[in-house]
Design a protein around this motif. Sequence first.
Motif, PDB file in Angstrom:
ATOM      1  N   ASP A  91     -37.805 -19.391 -22.787  1.00 46.97           N
ATOM      2  CA  ASP A  91     -37.006 -18.533 -22.233  1.00 46.97           C
ATOM      3  C   ASP A  91     -36.860 -17.393 -21.457  1.00 46.97           C
ATOM      4  OD1 ASP A  91     -35.197 -19.634 -24.274  1.00 46.97           O
ATOM      5  OD2 ASP A  91     -35.737 -18.502 -25.912  1.00 46.97           O
ATOM      6  N   LYS A 114     -39.521 -22.251 -26.884  1.00 49.02           N
ATOM      7  CA  LYS A 114     -38.129 -21.214 -26.729  1.00 49.02           C
ATOM      8  C   LYS A 114     -38.537 -20.345 -27.827  1.00 49.02           C
ATOM      9  CE  LYS A 114     -33.966 -22.737 -27.169  1.00 49.02           C
ATOM     10  NZ  LYS A 114     -33.116 -22.096 -25.902  1.00 49.02           N
ATOM     11  N   ASP A 143     -36.312 -26.585 -21.017  1.00 53.02           N
ATOM     12  CA  ASP A 143     -37.321 -26.325 -21.751  1.00 53.02           C
ATOM     13  C   ASP A 143     -38.441 -27.225 -21.561  1.00 53.02           C
ATOM     14  OD1 ASP A 143     -36.868 -23.716 -23.334  1.00 53.02           O
ATOM     15  OD2 ASP A 143     -34.762 -25.160 -23.771  1.00 53.02           O
ATOM     16  N   ASP A 190     -43.301 -18.460 -23.535  1.00 54.24           N
ATOM     17  CA  ASP A 190     -41.851 -18.244 -24.060  1.00 54.24           C
ATOM     18  C   ASP A 190     -41.014 -18.981 -22.811  1.00 54.24           C
ATOM     19  OD1 ASP A 190     -39.273 -17.679 -24.902  1.00 54.24           O
ATOM     20  OD2 ASP A 190     -39.906 -15.912 -25.813  1.00 54.24           O
TER      21      ASP A 190
END
Length: 344
Positions: free
Chosen positions: A149, A14, A215, A147
């Motif tokens: 996210d 993240k 995640d 990443d």
Amino acid sequence: MDLHFSPRIIEIGKGKSERLQSIIEKNFGNVNAGLITGGNRVKQIAENVITHFNSKILTIVLKNTLSEDIKKIEKEIVKENVKLIIGIGGGSVLDTSKLIAYHINIPFLSFPTTLSNDGIYSPIVVIKNDKRLKREWTPLPEGIIVDTDIIKDAPYNTILAGIGDLIANLSAVQDWQISSIHTGEEINYEALYLSKGAAERFLYYILSQDTQNKDKFLTNLTESLIMSGISMAVAGSSRPASGSEHLISHCLDRIMGKPLLHGIQAGIAAIFTLSLQHSGYLPAVKKMYKSISFPLSLVKSGVTKDVFISAVECAPEIRKRFTVLNIKDKKEIENAIKESGITE
Ligand SMILES: [Zn+2]
């Protein structure tokens, strides 16, 4: 072989885009870095990443992959004295920026915005040049930053494509073994275990663990795709991750005006090739596909049975690569199509 064994930069998790500059500084010092990106969503992501930089960074938006335009970008990068390239984008941006870094002999960092195939960290570049697909060999990227996210926001279809491209390894490694038996082709077992292990670990992760944590799910997929890319670098070819299922996918690209995503095609074709190979993995693969809503039917995804049969016929001709398709007759192929259920 393009492998070297100094530690590479691998950062997955993240909020990694907020730390990109510090990751660069930690590994390269105060280097003059340049960023190559694409259009639309990818460009927005790149712009957002730059807001976390406290200094200016040369940013180039890739418009196409024609060789004269690539040469122009290379000239600009040399002129600006850039010593590190970060590619932010999907397959085409990453491949093109990796190739540019290789041409001017500077390190390349891969920053994928989707996980749609194992090209996020691989030694192979596939580039569309004047309507023809060209394959080139490069070193592995100096590092990869993912990443989760950002990946979470990518269309779910692209994540499924990454999974399909990974599961294709199970069929590809078996083709390699079939070729070894029938043609004497040498097997690099380090590469074979890496490729098979990459697909296997993801397969059993999905089947045996709670996958609600996005995640963790995306980290696992990223790690597996990275292992898959390394397997190709170890082998010195795409052999560990590309067998009959990829040949069929390449033929579908050729036959259909608007093909499906590469990894979706290869992943569905793998149900058929694993069936043709009498692979013990097939029930687990089907179960896993079902659990994540991966398409089990080509027809329902828009590819007719006739088109698929044409692709299977074209596959042994499209590339000189011995696979299960070379040892099966029409009847066996017909039976496997039926058994696999992909044309239902
Ligand atoms: Zn692939």
